[in-house]
Design a protein around this motif. Structure first.
Motif: not given
Length: 467
Positions: A415-439
């Motif tokens: 499955q997949s999930a959606r995150f709302s973000l803000r423009a002009r911002t730097v983010y970090s993403i951590d999946a705990g070592g699970i090989g998820v894909r993000a776009g």
């Protein structure tokens, strides 16, 4: 006389007997020595375990949006249409990256490079992205692309060299030595290195060249970029004009390598205005080296079931194929392509077919092996789609580096999930070592763009040195 002879025989016999006894004793000693383990002396080699010193993190940006054919004297000349608005940053506590400029082959074009030096023998993660908006008579639309590290081989999927297309290949060399670059175009005749496909890109420079000048009349090209001497960053700028009306622009980032299982998350389908006969969502896929059959699956974000049964697509080695994914409802999707041979691919999506339309090419996302940084540019409200193609549940946390937000979502397998973000911002993403894909996808009125999140660099493995 006889007494003496007896004495000599006696002494001679004694000597013979003694020699025999000595020889027998020697044989017994040798046999015993062979049978009994000898004392051994071993010396372990001196070894030193060391961790290689990390290198600086270097990201090269696509640069200004360019235009073809604006010079009436030189129809093949390339000029600047719009500059890039950049967002860049590093993790909390690290020194800001240093921004420098490449020497560009197009007058007035600006292309940036961001460099972050390691700190305390630890590599510094850095993220950067840029966006541009163009609204001219011959070129219009919204383009967004991340800044990427240079590679020795990469792939560009997208664009065309048929009527109405004005695509440009942009090669950047942020290094300190020149790079020799070979461009191989996969088209209707298979892989070809065209005239002009071999070029030298000087250190600290960027070159732009027309894709039509490399391979004219191709409606579904794929380009392999091979570099020697120094790695390079490749970008494909693609634009379209329909009956004198500009139909969008995009800066398509490179794919690192073919893979038998590619995942393209965050394909944003907008409500289009074109006739039902027009294909608004198209998958381009290529198997570079072997005939194979690919299975294509389209799954809406937040839903477990795909929109249809997997589509079986036969692929001929070296020949790209465009597949119409059919009419999809307006929302975000994850497109997955699985094959027995490595493939490359990308999904083309448009907001419509009339005046003011825009389009985007969505490329595959690599597995996130470690916590990673990404940035959002100026433009429409961005969103992050995280797909979990693994068999394990993934707890995914997305944090703004400035501490302004933090969101954690559990993404079930498949499955997949959606995150709302803000423009002009730097983010970090951590999946705990699970090989998820993000776009990341950016969708607005007549504006469309998207790009994958690449994994941060894993720590260097210790090496053993024998002095």
């Amino acid at each position: 006389m006889s007494d003496r002879r007896v004495f000599r025989w006696a002494t001679t016999g004694a000597r013979a007997l003694a020699g025999t006894l000595v020889a027998a004793g020697f044989v017994v000693a040798v046999a015993t020595a062979v049978a009994v383990p000898w004392p051994t002396l071993t010396r372990e080699p001196v070894e030193i375990t060391a961790v290689p010193a990390p290198e600086a993190s270097v990201l090269s940006c696509a640069g200004s949006v360019l235009a073809l054919g604006r010079d009436p004297v030189d129809a093949g000349a390339i000029s600047v249409a719009a500059d890039q608005n950049l967002t860049a940053g590093v993790g909390e506590g690290s020194a800001p990256p240093v921004e420098t400029q490449l020497d560009t082959s197009v007058a007035g074009s600006i292309a940036s490079v961001f460099t972050a030096e390691p700190e305390n023998r630890t590599r510094t993660d850095v993220a950067a992205t840029g966006s541009s908006t163009v609204s001219d008579e011959d070129l219009s639309g919204f383009a967004a692309s991340p800044c990427r590290p240079p590679l020795t081989e990469s792939w560009l999927v997208g664009g065309a060299t048929t009527t109405g297309a004005a695509d440009i290949v942009v090669i950047s060399n942020p290094g300190e030595v020149a790079a020799t670059v070979e461009l191989t175009v996969f088209g209707t005749s298979g892989p070809v290195v065209p005239p002009g496909g071999d070029l030298v890109v000087a250190a600290g420079s960027q070159q732009a060249l027309s894709l039509a000048g490399l391979a004219l009349g191709q409606d579904s090209p794929v380009i392999r970029v091979s570099a020697t001497g120094a790695p390079v960053t490749a970008v494909l700028q693609t634009s379209l004009t329909r009956t004198l009306l500009p139909g969008g622009v995009d800066q398509v980032g490179a794919i690192e390598s073919p893979d038998p299982d590619i995942v393209i998350p965050g394909v944003a389908v907008a409500a289009g205005d074109g006739p039902a006969t027009d294909a608004a969502t198209v998958l381009r896929v290529l198997s570079p080296s072997a005939d194979t059959t690919a299975q294509v699956t389209v799954v809406p974000t937040g839903v477990a079931q795909p929109v249809s049964e997997p589509i079986e697509v036969p692929l001929t080695a070296g020949l790209p194929l465009d597949l119409d994914l059919g009419g999809l409802d307006p929302r975000e999707y994850t497109v997955r392509v699985q094959a027995e041979a490595p493939v490359v691919g990308a999904v083309w999506q448009t907001t419509g077919f009339g005046e003011g339309a825009d389009f985007a090419w969505y490329t595959p996302a690599p597995a996130l092996a470690v916590p990673s940084l990404f940035a959002t540019p100026t433009g429409p409200s961005p969103a992050l789609t995280v797909a979990n193609p693994t068999a394990d549940e993934a707890q995914v946390t997305v944090d703004a580096v400035d501490g302004s937000s933090s969101t954690t979502v559990v993404v079930q397998p498949g499955q997949s999930a959606r995150f709302s973000l803000r423009a002009r911002t730097v983010y970090s993403i951590d999946a705990g070592g699970i090989g998820v894909r993000a776009g990341v996808s950016l969708t607005g009125d007549d504006a469309l763009a998207g790009y994958p999140v690449w994994s941060g660099d894993t720590a260097a493995e210790p090496i053993v040195v024998y002095p």
